[in-house]
Every structure is written in C-alpha cells, then in structure tokens.
Design an enzyme around this catalytic site. Structure first.
Site, short mmCIF file in Angstrom:
data_model
loop_
_atom_site.label_atom_id
_atom_site.label_comp_id
_atom_site.label_asym_id
_atom_site.label_seq_id
_atom_site.Cartn_x
_atom_site.Cartn_y
_atom_site.Cartn_z
N CYS A 1 -17.17 31.47 31.03
CA CYS A 1 -16.03 31.30 29.73
C CYS A 1 -16.52 31.26 28.41
CB CYS A 1 -15.41 29.83 30.46
SG CYS A 1 -13.65 29.65 29.85
N GLU B 1 -14.31 29.43 36.97
CA GLU B 1 -15.33 28.25 36.29
C GLU B 1 -14.64 26.72 36.86
OE1 GLU B 1 -16.49 26.64 31.94
OE2 GLU B 1 -14.58 27.58 32.28
N LYS C 1 -24.43 26.48 31.73
CA LYS C 1 -23.48 27.12 30.68
C LYS C 1 -24.26 26.61 29.52
CE LYS C 1 -18.89 27.24 29.01
NZ LYS C 1 -17.45 26.67 29.32
#
Length: 256
Positions: A145, A40, A110
């Site tokens: 994440c 990421e 995300k």
C-alpha cells in the site's frame, strides 16, 4: 505465467471466521495459477486501527494456518495480502508468502506506515527489511500500500533483481487517481511488472478504491478491476521484462 488478483470486500460486520473461509474458497477457485495475491489487512481492516490490539494474531495463528491450507489445496504460490501480526509487544503489518505445499516461504513487514503519527503510524512498528522472492518464472519484489509512494524502495528492489512488484493494498477511493498513477509509474521507472491487489467495499467509514491492476513493464495496463469484489485472472509473459529492458535499456543509464 498465470496470476490471480483477489479483490476482496472488507466487511467488518461479517464474522472474521466467515470472511476467512470465503477468502480461502476463492483461493481454491484459483487452482492452477502460478501466483494468487490478496489485499492488505483484509482480515482485520486497514482502517480499523482501534481494534488491532484485540484482533492481532501471531503468524502461527488461525488466519495464516487457513491461508496455508488453501494454498496447499489449490497448489498455488499465495501472497496472503497482509495481517495484523502480534510479535511480542509489537504489532506489524505483515505479508505472508506461502508455497504450493502450504509452506511459509517469506514474510514482509511493511516499511512505510501510513497515518502521519496517527493510526497505523502510531500503533504499528515499522519493518526494516525489503524482500525479493522467486515466484513462478520471475523474481518478485514485495510492497504494501503506502510503500507505493516511495520510489526508492522499488529501485532498491530492482537492484536486488526484482522483475515484478507484488503489492497488497487497502487504498481509499478518494485517492484512486494516485493509485492509478503510481502503479504505472513504478512499472515504467523500473521496467517491471506491477501486480497490485486492492480491497473494495467500506469499513470504518472509509470506502476502498478497488481497481486492482496488472501493469506491464512498458506501463501498459494489462487488466484492471472495477469497484466490486472480483478475481482478475490473467496470463503475463515473463520474457517481456527482459525484452523491454533490452529494447529500452534506461536502467543502464542511472548515475545516482
């Protein structure tokens, strides 16, 4: 199915162009793989949020262009980790998936932003669409994440056909135990592979956990990195997903 996880050291003292060039050479070294995965926000730093307004790029900018060329040179499907994407007035934490010809196959913005109203949560706009995409012989669900802490996302991906979860991360060392726990939990809950690339090194005062990992659908760790920059190069068996789901059909027993 051959998978390469590229565990990159995020050193923001090094010029961005050099870091991008090094990452691309590592991708080219994975020629022949079915899937290559980066961490990421490795170009701009997942914790350097004060700089994101300056370092953000549109998806037709030089970072994604360099990744596309590297994917084409290596002939691999590439999950390019994620970048700080500028889209109009918004910033997103965006993953790009590129085909073996360097073509842009899909993007994932995300959904769960970290920071509790600070950092990423304050600076970035949340994505609102989950993503599954075919990669090699498996259907991949994509996450980033902090998403790992939200099992409802992974169940939704499973319901959409995901057999493998591909996760780009910049997980901090101080929560390494959670990383190990949650990557295995998401595999066990959904009887799916987890392929998770994490960053290493230190930037903006935060040491990264490393320990990129491949977990099989029974929750067994197939391969795990240490804390240094490295490439995990591993063969996984796509048939194992359906084998495990047939032998232990827990997904059929869902009631809620």
């Amino acid at each position: 199915m051959r998978v390469c996880l590229v565990q990159l050291e995020v050193n923001l003292a090094q010029p961005l162009a050099e870091r991008v060039a090094q990452a691309c050479e590592t991708i080219r070294g994975c020629a022949g793989a079915d899937l290559v995965v980066l961490p990421e926000l490795w170009p701009q730093g997942a914790w350097a949020y004060r700089e994101w307004e300056r370092t953000a790029e549109p998806l037709d900018g030089p970072i994604v262009a360099a990744l596309a060329q590297a994917a084409k040179d290596a002939g691999v499907m590439l999950h390019g980790g994620s970048v700080v994407e500028r889209a109009g007035d918004d910033l997103f934490n965006t993953s790009v998936l590129l085909g073996p010809q360097g073509d842009l196959r899909a993007i994932y913005r995300k959904i769960h932003r970290f920071g509790f109203a600070e950092g990423e949560a304050a600076v970035m706009t949340a994505g609102d669409e989950f993503l599954t995409v075919t990669g090699g012989e498996l259907t991949m669900g994509v996450a980033t994440c902090y998403d790992l802490r939200f099992p409802e996302l992974f169940r939704r991906l499973t319901e959409a056909g995901a057999q493998m979860f591909v996760i780009a991360s910049s997980w901090p060392e101080r929560r390494l135990d959670h990383w190990r726990l949650l990557t295995r939990a998401r595999a066990v809950e959904n009887l799916a592979y987890v392929v998770a690339a994490d960053a290493c090194g230190e930037h903006d005062g935060v040491r990264q956990a490393g320990h990129s990992v491949v977990v099989d659908p029974w929750g067994e760790v197939v391969a795990e990195a240490g804390t240094e920059a490295t490439v995990i190069d591993v063969e996984i068996d796509p048939a194992r997903v359906e084998q495990v789901r047939a032998d232990f059909p827990a997904l059929r027993d869902r009631r809620l």
